[in-house]
Write a protein that holds these residues in place. Structure first.
Motif, PDB file in Angstrom:
ATOM      1  N   ALA A 358      -0.513   0.813 -13.772  1.00 33.63           N
ATOM      2  CA  ALA A 358       0.469   0.396 -12.769  1.00 33.63           C
ATOM      3  C   ALA A 358       1.753   1.216 -12.874  1.00 33.63           C
ATOM      4  N   GLU A 359       2.176   1.513 -14.106  1.00 29.69           N
ATOM      5  CA  GLU A 359       3.385   2.337 -14.290  1.00 29.69           C
ATOM      6  C   GLU A 359       3.157   3.743 -13.740  1.00 29.69           C
ATOM      7  N   TRP A 360       1.986   4.310 -14.009  1.00 36.51           N
ATOM      8  CA  TRP A 360       1.675   5.645 -13.486  1.00 36.51           C
ATOM      9  C   TRP A 360       1.663   5.638 -11.959  1.00 36.51           C
ATOM     10  N   LEU A 361       1.030   4.631 -11.358  1.00 39.94           N
ATOM     11  CA  LEU A 361       0.964   4.571  -9.898  1.00 39.94           C
ATOM     12  C   LEU A 361       2.347   4.341  -9.299  1.00 39.94           C
ATOM     13  N   GLY A 362       3.162   3.490  -9.949  1.00 39.79           N
ATOM     14  CA  GLY A 362       4.518   3.228  -9.455  1.00 39.79           C
ATOM     15  C   GLY A 362       5.356   4.494  -9.440  1.00 39.79           C
ATOM     16  N   ASP A 363       5.273   5.277 -10.522  1.00 42.34           N
ATOM     17  CA  ASP A 363       6.025   6.544 -10.592  1.00 42.34           C
ATOM     18  C   ASP A 363       5.533   7.533  -9.544  1.00 42.34           C
ATOM     19  N   THR A 364       4.202   7.614  -9.371  1.00 42.25           N
ATOM     20  CA  THR A 364       3.625   8.535  -8.394  1.00 42.25           C
ATOM     21  C   THR A 364       4.014   8.147  -6.975  1.00 42.25           C
ATOM     22  N   ALA A 365       3.929   6.840  -6.665  1.00 36.92           N
ATOM     23  CA  ALA A 365       4.256   6.355  -5.321  1.00 36.92           C
ATOM     24  C   ALA A 365       5.734   6.522  -5.006  1.00 36.92           C
ATOM     25  N   SER A 366       6.588   6.426  -6.020  1.00 38.13           N
ATOM     26  CA  SER A 366       8.028   6.599  -5.776  1.00 38.13           C
ATOM     27  C   SER A 366       8.365   8.051  -5.443  1.00 38.13           C
ATOM     28  N   GLU A 367       7.545   8.981  -5.930  1.00 36.36           N
ATOM     29  CA  GLU A 367       7.740  10.398  -5.629  1.00 36.36           C
ATOM     30  C   GLU A 367       7.194  10.746  -4.252  1.00 36.36           C
ATOM     31  N   ASN A 368       6.091  10.087  -3.872  1.00 36.56           N
ATOM     32  CA  ASN A 368       5.457  10.350  -2.583  1.00 36.56           C
ATOM     33  C   ASN A 368       5.050   9.010  -1.961  1.00 36.56           C
ATOM     34  N   LYS A 369       5.809   8.587  -0.958  1.00 35.26           N
ATOM     35  CA  LYS A 369       5.601   7.263  -0.362  1.00 35.26           C
ATOM     36  C   LYS A 369       4.230   7.133   0.310  1.00 35.26           C
ATOM     37  N   PHE A 370       3.637   8.251   0.717  1.00 32.12           N
ATOM     38  CA  PHE A 370       2.316   8.190   1.349  1.00 32.12           C
ATOM     39  C   PHE A 370       1.237   7.730   0.354  1.00 32.12           C
ATOM     40  N   VAL A 371       1.497   7.918  -0.937  1.00 26.37           N
ATOM     41  CA  VAL A 371       0.558   7.455  -1.966  1.00 26.37           C
ATOM     42  C   VAL A 371       0.447   5.935  -1.917  1.00 26.37           C
ATOM     43  N   ALA A 372       1.592   5.271  -1.714  1.00 26.76           N
ATOM     44  CA  ALA A 372       1.595   3.799  -1.632  1.00 26.76           C
ATOM     45  C   ALA A 372       0.789   3.321  -0.432  1.00 26.76           C
ATOM     46  N   LEU A 373       1.008   3.969   0.720  1.00 27.39           N
ATOM     47  CA  LEU A 373       0.270   3.590   1.928  1.00 27.39           C
ATOM     48  C   LEU A 373      -1.225   3.851   1.765  1.00 27.39           C
ATOM     49  N   ALA A 374      -1.567   5.010   1.205  1.00 29.27           N
ATOM     50  CA  ALA A 374      -2.969   5.354   0.991  1.00 29.27           C
ATOM     51  C   ALA A 374      -3.632   4.372   0.023  1.00 29.27           C
ATOM     52  N   TYR A 375      -2.862   3.950  -0.975  1.00 29.65           N
ATOM     53  CA  TYR A 375      -3.392   2.993  -1.964  1.00 29.65           C
ATOM     54  C   TYR A 375      -3.736   1.665  -1.302  1.00 29.65           C
ATOM     55  N   VAL A 376      -2.811   1.117  -0.515  1.00 32.46           N
ATOM     56  CA  VAL A 376      -3.027  -0.187   0.133  1.00 32.46           C
ATOM     57  C   VAL A 376      -4.223  -0.121   1.083  1.00 32.46           C
ATOM     58  N   LEU A 377      -4.244   0.894   1.949  1.00 31.67           N
ATOM     59  CA  LEU A 377      -5.337   1.020   2.916  1.00 31.67           C
ATOM     60  C   LEU A 377      -6.672   1.305   2.217  1.00 31.67           C
ATOM     61  N   GLY A 378      -6.626   2.178   1.205  1.00 31.55           N
ATOM     62  CA  GLY A 378      -7.854   2.573   0.521  1.00 31.55           C
ATOM     63  C   GLY A 378      -8.483   1.452  -0.290  1.00 31.55           C
ATOM     64  N   VAL A 379      -7.688   0.836  -1.163  1.00 34.47           N
ATOM     65  CA  VAL A 379      -8.217  -0.178  -2.076  1.00 34.47           C
ATOM     66  C   VAL A 379      -8.673  -1.432  -1.346  1.00 34.47           C
ATOM     67  N   PHE A 380      -7.902  -1.857  -0.343  1.00 34.36           N
ATOM     68  CA  PHE A 380      -8.179  -3.151   0.279  1.00 34.36           C
ATOM     69  C   PHE A 380      -9.025  -3.082   1.553  1.00 34.36           C
ATOM     70  N   PHE A 381      -9.108  -1.902   2.178  1.00 32.89           N
ATOM     71  CA  PHE A 381      -9.827  -1.834   3.452  1.00 32.89           C
ATOM     72  C   PHE A 381     -10.849  -0.695   3.532  1.00 32.89           C
ATOM     73  N   ILE A 382     -10.396   0.556   3.330  1.00 28.96           N
ATOM     74  CA  ILE A 382     -11.270   1.703   3.576  1.00 28.96           C
ATOM     75  C   ILE A 382     -12.435   1.760   2.582  1.00 28.96           C
ATOM     76  N   ILE A 383     -12.134   1.748   1.277  1.00 27.79           N
ATOM     77  CA  ILE A 383     -13.192   1.815   0.258  1.00 27.79           C
ATOM     78  C   ILE A 383     -14.144   0.622   0.361  1.00 27.79           C
ATOM     79  N   PRO A 384     -13.627  -0.637   0.468  1.00 23.30           N
ATOM     80  CA  PRO A 384     -14.550  -1.769   0.638  1.00 23.30           C
ATOM     81  C   PRO A 384     -15.408  -1.643   1.897  1.00 23.30           C
ATOM     82  N   GLY A 385     -14.801  -1.153   2.999  1.00 20.87           N
ATOM     83  CA  GLY A 385     -15.564  -0.984   4.238  1.00 20.87           C
ATOM     84  C   GLY A 385     -16.689   0.016   4.094  1.00 20.87           C
ATOM     85  N   VAL A 386     -16.400   1.144   3.437  1.00 20.54           N
ATOM     86  CA  VAL A 386     -17.424   2.169   3.205  1.00 20.54           C
ATOM     87  C   VAL A 386     -18.536   1.615   2.315  1.00 20.54           C
ATOM     88  N   CYS A 387     -18.134   0.899   1.255  1.00 15.53           N
ATOM     89  CA  CYS A 387     -19.120   0.316   0.339  1.00 15.53           C
ATOM     90  C   CYS A 387     -20.020  -0.687   1.045  1.00 15.53           C
TER      91      CYS A 387
END
Length: 394
Positions: A358-387
């Motif tokens: 979580a600390e690594w992701l928080g630091d990464t997302a603070s540097e690039n805000k698109f990482v946060a958006l990609a994380y939310v969409l990917g983990v909760f919607f896109i990856i589950p949908g593909v699976c």
């Protein structure tokens, strides 16, 4: 003299006014608690309606209806996406309890419950996005939100293979349910709940009499789901008004006093507000402001996972159908979350793995805000949908 008389007359009036305010507040609290009790009653009635509707609509064909979900990964994905969309694991697990009571196989429901745990953490992740303007603040807040995600994902990685190989949770849930249920008949204190809700469930069933079993059952399921949405929504609002102030006090008093205190407090607060999303969302701003560190907040998050099981347990005490199976899946939910805390927090090399991720992701997302958006969409919607798509093909 007149001034003295006026002061003498005004003093009792002031005292009477001061006394009347607490009385009015007490009266208001009493009415709110009565409303909470009525809504909880309607919640368990709604679960009974879902079980009755599912049983009516499917008859003996329930297992065939859920052939698409015999793959545990499909069940996991269904639970994740449903909870992410609804943003309430309490609602999803209550619906699952009702479906199991109506004939949904417990083995199919177990991965759905695991998925609900993952999906519920989207709420506090979204809350953390409110800190996006301040780089350091956002890093702390996003880390505090996603530590819940990583813990739940790690729990699935550990327990889903064990469940698939040995049926571990299903066996434990069956044992615990057997302590309270004989056959499909509730024992002791559970009987009165089913008896109390029977008039509402029977009235609902009477309203669909004359329709085909498929249509009548479907209407009962839809009605039960709508009622669950409404009851949990309004119970949450009322309990927030009654308890959130105290919940914040408990959090401030408990966080930082050690892991056991944090876990117990997280459990207690979540039972009070009946929403792990509310509990975990409360601590995101505390982390963002720097008031508490991630390692201090982490145990509180684990307690929230355990406390959220109260809704499914409550719902399972009053079902129309297979009471043993309904209680079994509710105990599986509780067992899964308790074992997750014991195993992950109890094993040293696993204990702070969610924190480091979580600390690594928080630091990464603070540097690039698109990482946060990609994380939310990917983990909760896109990856589950593909699976889900891949699992349905296979």
């Amino acid at each position: 003299m007149s001034n003295l008389q006026t002061a003498t007359v005004d003093a009792p009036l002031a005292e009477e006014s001061a006394v009347s305010i607490p009385r009015e507040a007490g009266k208001g609290n009493f009415i709110q608690w009565m409303a909470v009790s009525i809504l909880i009653y309607l919640l368990v009635c709604a679960v009974g309606m879902i079980g009755s509707g599912f049983k009516l609509a499917t008859g003996d064909q329930a297992k065939e209806m859920f052939e698409f979900a015999t793959n545990p990964f499909a069940g996991l994905v269904v639970g994740t996406i449903a909870t992410a969309l609804i943003q309430s694991s309490s609602t999803v697990t209550s619906i699952i309890v009702g479906l199991v009571a109506g004939g949904l196989p417990v083995s199919v429901a177990v991965p759905m419950v695991m998925g609900a745990n993952i999906g519920t953490s989207i709420t506090n992740t979204i809350v953390s996005l409110g800190h996006v303007r301040e780089k350091k603040e956002f890093a702390r807040a996003f880390s505090a939100a996603t530590v819940h995600d990583f813990f739940n994902l790690l729990s699935v990685v550990i327990f889903l293979p064990l469940e698939m190989a040995f049926g571990l949770l299903e066996r434990i849930g069956s044992f615990l349910a057997g302590l309270f249920v004989v056959g499909d008949t509730s024992m002791g204190g559970l009987n009165f709940v089913k008896a109390a809700t029977a008039p509402v469930v029977k009235t609902a069933k009477g309203m669909v009499e004359g329709m085909s079993n498929g249509l009548g059952g479907t209407l009962l399921i839809i009605g039960g789901i709508v009622l669950i949405f409404l009851t949990i929504h309004y119970v949450g609002k009322l309990l927030k008004q009654l308890m959130v102030g105290r919940a914040k006090e408990i959090m401030h008093a408990a966080i930082g006093r050690g892991p056991i205190s944090g876990i117990m407090s997280g459990t207690f607060v979540t039972v009070l507000v009946q929403s792990s999303s509310t509990t975990t969302s409360l601590m995101v701003p505390l982390a963002g402001s720097g008031a508490f560190g991630l390692k201090q907040i982490y145990p509180f998050t684990l307690g929230a996972n355990i406390g959220t099981c109260i809704t499914a347990l409550l719902a399972a005490t009053a079902v129309d159908g297979n009471a043993a199976a309904a209680l079994q899946i509710a105990f599986i939910h509780l067992t899964y979350n308790v074992l997750g805390v014991l195993v992950i927090y109890g094993i040293p090399f696993l204990r702070f793995l969610p924190v480091r991720l979580a600390e690594w992701l928080g630091d990464t997302a603070s540097e690039n805000k698109f990482v946060a958006l990609a994380y939310v969409l990917g983990v909760f919607f896109i990856i589950p949908g593909v699976c889900l798509g891949v699992s349905s093909i296979l």
